[in-house]
Design a protein around this motif. Structure first.
Motif, PDB file in Angstrom:
ATOM      1  N   ALA A   1       3.165   5.261  -9.736  1.00  0.00           N
ATOM      2  CA  ALA A   1       4.463   4.580 -10.284  1.00  0.00           C
ATOM      3  C   ALA A   1       4.621   5.317 -11.710  1.00  0.00           C
ATOM      4  O   ALA A   1       3.658   5.625 -12.370  1.00  0.00           O
ATOM      5  CB  ALA A   1       4.396   3.344 -10.421  1.00  0.00           C
TER       6      ALA A   1
ATOM      7  N   ASN B   1      -0.840  -3.383  -6.780  1.00  0.00           N
ATOM      8  CA  ASN B   1      -1.721  -2.860  -5.913  1.00  0.00           C
ATOM      9  C   ASN B   1      -1.974  -1.387  -6.425  1.00  0.00           C
ATOM     10  O   ASN B   1      -1.206  -0.734  -6.914  1.00  0.00           O
ATOM     11  CB  ASN B   1      -0.935  -2.672  -4.470  1.00  0.00           C
ATOM     12  CG  ASN B   1      -1.855  -2.062  -3.331  1.00  0.00           C
ATOM     13  OD1 ASN B   1      -2.213  -0.995  -3.418  1.00  0.00           O
ATOM     14  ND2 ASN B   1      -1.890  -2.398  -2.163  1.00  0.00           N
ATOM     15  N   HIS B   2      -3.127  -0.963  -6.233  1.00  0.00           N
ATOM     16  CA  HIS B   2      -3.709   0.254  -6.949  1.00  0.00           C
ATOM     17  C   HIS B   2      -3.306   1.540  -6.280  1.00  0.00           C
ATOM     18  O   HIS B   2      -3.269   2.575  -6.809  1.00  0.00           O
ATOM     19  CB  HIS B   2      -5.337   0.234  -7.167  1.00  0.00           C
ATOM     20  CG  HIS B   2      -5.931   0.443  -5.829  1.00  0.00           C
ATOM     21  ND1 HIS B   2      -5.994  -0.240  -4.743  1.00  0.00           N
ATOM     22  CD2 HIS B   2      -6.741   1.691  -5.621  1.00  0.00           C
ATOM     23  CE1 HIS B   2      -6.671   0.198  -3.970  1.00  0.00           C
ATOM     24  NE2 HIS B   2      -7.078   1.460  -4.094  1.00  0.00           N
ATOM     25  N   ASP B   3      -2.921   1.234  -4.943  1.00  0.00           N
ATOM     26  CA  ASP B   3      -2.632   2.346  -4.240  1.00  0.00           C
ATOM     27  C   ASP B   3      -1.267   2.721  -4.475  1.00  0.00           C
ATOM     28  O   ASP B   3      -0.420   2.838  -3.421  1.00  0.00           O
ATOM     29  CB  ASP B   3      -2.665   2.131  -2.684  1.00  0.00           C
ATOM     30  CG  ASP B   3      -2.637   3.357  -1.718  1.00  0.00           C
ATOM     31  OD1 ASP B   3      -2.790   4.539  -2.343  1.00  0.00           O
ATOM     32  OD2 ASP B   3      -2.636   3.483  -0.457  1.00  0.00           O
ATOM     33  N   THR B   4      -0.804   3.073  -5.580  1.00  0.00           N
ATOM     34  CA  THR B   4       0.587   3.273  -6.049  1.00  0.00           C
ATOM     35  C   THR B   4       0.685   4.539  -6.895  1.00  0.00           C
ATOM     36  O   THR B   4      -0.294   4.731  -7.737  1.00  0.00           O
ATOM     37  CB  THR B   4       0.617   2.094  -6.989  1.00  0.00           C
ATOM     38  OG1 THR B   4       1.065   0.718  -6.016  1.00  0.00           O
ATOM     39  CG2 THR B   4       2.203   2.346  -7.616  1.00  0.00           C
TER      40      THR B   4
ATOM     41  N   TRP C   1       1.008  -1.017  -0.018  1.00  0.00           N
ATOM     42  CA  TRP C   1      -0.066   0.233  -0.079  1.00  0.00           C
ATOM     43  C   TRP C   1       0.873   1.257   0.150  1.00  0.00           C
ATOM     44  O   TRP C   1       1.752   1.201   0.824  1.00  0.00           O
ATOM     45  CB  TRP C   1      -0.851  -0.104   1.354  1.00  0.00           C
ATOM     46  CG  TRP C   1      -1.942  -1.272   1.251  1.00  0.00           C
ATOM     47  CD1 TRP C   1      -1.722  -2.496   1.720  1.00  0.00           C
ATOM     48  CD2 TRP C   1      -3.207  -1.210   0.557  1.00  0.00           C
ATOM     49  NE1 TRP C   1      -2.912  -3.231   1.434  1.00  0.00           N
ATOM     50  CE2 TRP C   1      -3.643  -2.595   0.780  1.00  0.00           C
ATOM     51  CE3 TRP C   1      -3.836  -0.172  -0.287  1.00  0.00           C
ATOM     52  CZ2 TRP C   1      -4.991  -3.006   0.216  1.00  0.00           C
ATOM     53  CZ3 TRP C   1      -5.276  -0.782  -0.800  1.00  0.00           C
ATOM     54  CH2 TRP C   1      -5.771  -2.067  -0.631  1.00  0.00           C
TER      55      TRP C   1
ATOM     56  N   ILE D   1       2.318  -4.097 -11.581  1.00  0.00           N
ATOM     57  CA  ILE D   1       1.487  -3.516 -10.500  1.00  0.00           C
ATOM     58  C   ILE D   1       0.260  -4.285  -9.981  1.00  0.00           C
ATOM     59  O   ILE D   1      -0.477  -4.558 -10.703  1.00  0.00           O
ATOM     60  CB  ILE D   1       1.024  -2.077 -10.890  1.00  0.00           C
ATOM     61  CG1 ILE D   1       2.359  -1.129 -11.600  1.00  0.00           C
ATOM     62  CG2 ILE D   1       0.435  -1.139  -9.669  1.00  0.00           C
ATOM     63  CD1 ILE D   1       3.358  -0.795 -10.709  1.00  0.00           C
TER      64      ILE D   1
END
Lengths: 476, 404
Positions: free
Chosen positions: B343, B338-341, B309, B336
């Protein structure tokens, strides 16, 4: 306008009549793939010897090639068993009647179309301009004014009979040879239906040419072939739509698209694909572009269980250019592995790739792209931009670009970003009175706008509605 | 199975001989023998492949002629700072047997691939850097000279809670050997304890008949930071992997790379990071210049795990091509989960900017000098990331030398 509609109706009836006369009963091959199957398909189509030989050669290549299994992070293809696929189904009269009468459609498709908001007339136009049902094109029509200019738009099987010279020269020879990959070889062996578009020198076809493909039977494979030949200075926009209802068994779609862009010619190929979520979509699409020619790929990949599709362009002549605009949406259980390939084989060639993806509810999107700049392709430039939007941490989004640069006088840029939907954006919209779902919906629409604005309006509407459906489906 | 041909004197007996000579404990001998056994079933490290092409031809490594396990020689100078222990591998086995036993192979599995196994079975040199809790060390250097046809090295860095260390490592070719080709292999494992800070700079300037393989990997703990600097200028064929596993919450890493290839050099340079915990941050920066027929392959991987996260992850790679005969291949990858990224990655390839060049020439700077200035300028963003002056100077000097 009304005379045009009358004309549409007239040819409609005519085509139906012809169709009935020629094929009065349904026909389908056995499951699986043998030389016998290939011969039967070819015979049923009354094909010339050379086409049969091409099919048989492709079959041999298919049998010799291994399944693509070792790409990093690629979709699982273990379920794709050719022995379980019915490669060829010629629809019978009853089924065809079902197509023409939208009320006969299974509820799921009907609902989908209703939700798509495509007006009744539009539905007919989509099915009517060029429509493939299972393995055969059941309806084909082209406006007279194009015909007069020498433009040819017909189904591929017919083209083999009527324009053997053009077909023989271009069909799976220099653009997509069956040896390209296992599914191109499969396609070469059992292809059926599809579109043939030929635009003579310096002719501009102002209105898009459309074709729609539907796969309806359980456990079938669809292998339509699209061949577009634009001679020097010609211009054409080809649009393709695809769909299939959902069954428990898997379906296989393995089409082939070959585009020849002559000198200074311009071809745009747009597609919105919405295969059912049990379909494996393993396509091969490629364009060869001569000097000064321009190729544009615009695609929306919405449905399917797994997609592996990388439309590619070979820029052969100086000054040739290519644009790719793609959008992929993967929801629950979906794995959309797509991207673009561009080979810069001549000086002063240009390409741009713009890719957007959305993943949600465990969906998986992957951008897999290749840009190759050959030695001697000086003053070429390419720019690749990938943006991924993610909704939750069950989902996956990968970006795997490959860049092979053999020439120093070039300008190569690649950029990719990944992010979640902006909490602040959602909050802002909510504070303006939208509920959570609508806010997210609006943000997604904005995210994909660069793609939708390139599409003709009805396809843009379709794409937007499909996205809406995906969003709703996951929320409900 | 790599199918690579091994020298005749490479056997369990050879490995025993190496271990005996160094008076090694049983566990290490066993690990060496296991690695040797595994060679039969292991593959060479993955190499990027695209239709019709394999980007690096590791199969070209002819171990039969490159490797002589019983003739390994190096001269390595190690300097230490107060409170930190910088030991040869053998010394460390004596002074901190448990520590070495638990750290060896914990970050890099010796049987990860054919080349790591070969290295684990045969290594004769290496360094162990042990930084006890709370110690801050700034000047640790390991300057190595390779004096034999082949050399295998294994380095361990252990930092305890709230310690910090800056390590500079360099490798170059020493005395002439009669071999027309050489092989250098280096495995570096960093175990960065909670809230510790490691800066590990590495400069490879081997002669251009040498084939080199290095795998450097850090296990970065909670609140810890590992910053890598990887400079590659020498060697005929370089395969360099620099990797950080961000296993603790709020772990951070930076991987800064620079390479400069000329002649027929081939660089396969890789930077990879795994975000396995919350609030982790990574920044990958690589710049390379290619002249003559040199070739570069770059892979950068940012892998964000399901539980990572609030990740921030950035990557950029730029290659400057000075010659038409050179080739630059790149594949920056984002994985990827995890969407709480947040990048992003970017990569560019291009030549010296003609307008810049014109501008400088118009200010009466000679052609060649102008180009050199632009190349030196190109490396500035990377040099700026290097916090250690000594290392920055070394690298700058090597770049300048190459441009002369």
């Amino acid at each position: 306008m009304s005379s045009e509609q009358d004309h549409l109706k007239e040819t409609d009836t005519e085509a139906r009549f012809d169709f009935k006369k020629e094929e009065s009963s349904a026909f389908q091959t056995e499951k699986g793939l043998t030389e016998e199957t290939v011969r039967v398909i070819s015979e049923d189509k009354d094909e010339p010897e050379w086409m049969l030989n091409r099919r048989l050669r492709a079959l041999k290549q298919f049998q010799e090639m291994p399944m693509p299994t070792d790409w990093p992070g690629q979709p699982d293809l273990s379920e794709v068993d050719i022995a379980e696929i019915v490669p060829y189904i010629r629809p019978d009269v009853d089924v065809r009647a079902g197509v023409d009468d939208w009320t006969e459609l299974p509820d799921e498709i009907k609902d989908t179309f209703d939700k798509l908001g495509i007006p009744e007339a539009e539905k007919n136009a989509l099915s009517g301009v060029g429509a493939q049902y299972e393995s055969e094109v059941v309806y084909q029509n082209m406006q007279e004014r194009w015909e007069e200019k020498g433009v040819i738009f017909m189904n591929m099987d017919e083209a083999v009979q009527k324009h053997p010279d053009i077909v023989r020269e271009h069909f799976m020879t220099k653009c997509v040879p069956p040896s390209d990959n296992k599914f191109a070889a499969l396609h070469g062996a059992v292809w059926s239906g599809g579109s043939f578009v030929y635009v003579p020198e310096d002719v501009t076809v102002e209105m898009p040419v459309q074709a729609y493909f539907r796969m309806n039977s359980e456990g079938m494979g669809q292998f339509e072939h699209t061949l577009i030949v634009a001679e020097d200075g010609a211009e054409v926009h080809y649009i393709e739509g695809c769909s299939a209802p959902k069954y428990s068994a898997f379906n296989l779609h393995s089409g082939g698209v070959e585009v020849f862009v002559g000198e200074d010619a311009h071809v745009q190929y747009s597609t919105v694909q919405n295969w059912s979520k049990n379909t494996y979509n393993l396509n091969t699409k490629r364009a060869l572009v001569e000097a000064g020619g321009r190729m544009e790929w615009i695609s929306g990949s919405m449905g399917s269980k797994a997609t592996m599709l990388y439309p590619s362009t070979v820029l052969k002549g100086p000054g040739a250019s290519d644009n790719h605009i793609t959008i992929a949406f993967a929801g629950e259980g979906q794995n959309i592995d797509t991207g673009a390939k561009v080979y810069h084989n001549a000086p002063n060639t240009k390409s741009t790739i713009e890719s957007k993806s959305i993943s949600k509810d465990g969906g998986r999107t992957n951008y897999r792209g290749l840009v190759h700049i050959a030695d001697g392709a000086e003053d070429s430039s390419t720019s690749v931009e990938c943006d991924a939007l993610m909704f939750d941490n069950e989902s996956t989004s990968d970006t795997m670009p490959y860049m092979e640069i053999n020439e120093s006088k070039v300008d190569v840029a690649h950029e990719a970003t990944v992010g979640k939907i902006g909490d602040e954006d959602v909050f802002y919209l909510q504070s303006r009175g939208l509920d959570d779902d609508d806010a997210k919906q609006m943000i997604v629409s904005g995210f994909i706008e660069p793609i939708t604005e390139e599409l003709p309006i009805e396809y843009a509407v379709e794409l937007n509605r499909l996205v809406e459906l995906e969003m709703e489906g996951s929320l409900g | 199975m790599s199918g690579a041909q091994l020298p005749a004197n490479l056997s369990a007996q050879t490995v025993r001989e190496i271990a005996e000579k160094r008076d090694e404990p049983e566990w290490l001998l066993d690990a060496r023998l296991d690695a040797l056994d595994a060679l039969e079933s292991l593959d060479l490290p993955d190499v990027i492949q695209t239709p019709g092409r394999r980007w690096t031809n590791l199969e070209a490594l002819d171990f039969e002629s490159l490797v002589d396990p019983l003739d390994q020689a190096d001269e390595t100078e190690r300097t230490s700072d107060e409170g930190v222990e910088v030991l040869t591998f053998t010394e460390a086995l004596e002074e901190h047997p448990e520590l070495v036993e638990s750290a060896f192979g914990s970050t890099i599995d010796p049987q990860e691939n054919y080349l790591t196994a070969l290295s684990a079975a045969l290594f004769t040199t290496g360094t162990v850097v042990y930084v006890p809790e709370g110690v801050d060390a700034e000047d640790v250097t390991i300057r190595a000279e390779m004096n034999s046809r082949s050399l295998f090295s294994h380095t361990l860095v252990l930092t305890e809670q709230s310690s910090s260390v800056t390590i500079l490592e360099s490798i170059e070719s020493g005395a002439e050997s009669d071999a027309d080709a050489r092989y250098f292999s280096n495995l570096v494992e960093i175990d960065a304890g909670e809230n510790s800070y490691v800066q590990y700079g590495s400069l490879q300037d081997l002669d251009e008949d040498t084939y080199s393989y290095s795998l450097k990997r850090a296990d970065v703990g909670t609140y810890a930071t590992v910053n890598w600097i990887e400079g590659n200028l020498g060697s005929r064929l370089t395969r360099s992997d620099v990797e950080s596993e961000l296993n603790g919450d709020s772990a951070e890493t930076k991987i800064v790379g620079a390479f400069f290839g000329h002649g027929g050099q081939h660089f396969d340079v890789n930077a990879r990071v795994w975000h396995n915990a919350e609030n982790t941050t990574a920044d990958l920066v690589t710049r390379g210049v290619l002249d003559d027929e040199a070739r570069s392959v770059y892979e950068g991987v940012q892998d964000v795990g399901r539980d990572a996260w609030n990740t921030s992850s950035y990557q950029r790679e730029n290659t400057l091509m000075l010659s038409d005969e050179s080739e630059a291949d790149a594949s920056p990858k984002l994985i990827i989960h995890n969407h709480d990224t947040e990048a992003s990655h970017s990569a560019t390839v291009g030549q010296v900017d003609q307008e810049d060049l014109f501008y400088m020439i118009s200010r009466s700077i000679p052609d060649h000098q102008a180009r050199n200035m632009l190349v030196e300028g190109f490396f500035v963003p990377v040099l700026e990331e290097i916090e250690v002056e000594e290392f920055r100077d070394d690298l700058e000097e090597l770049i300048a030398a190459r441009l002369r």
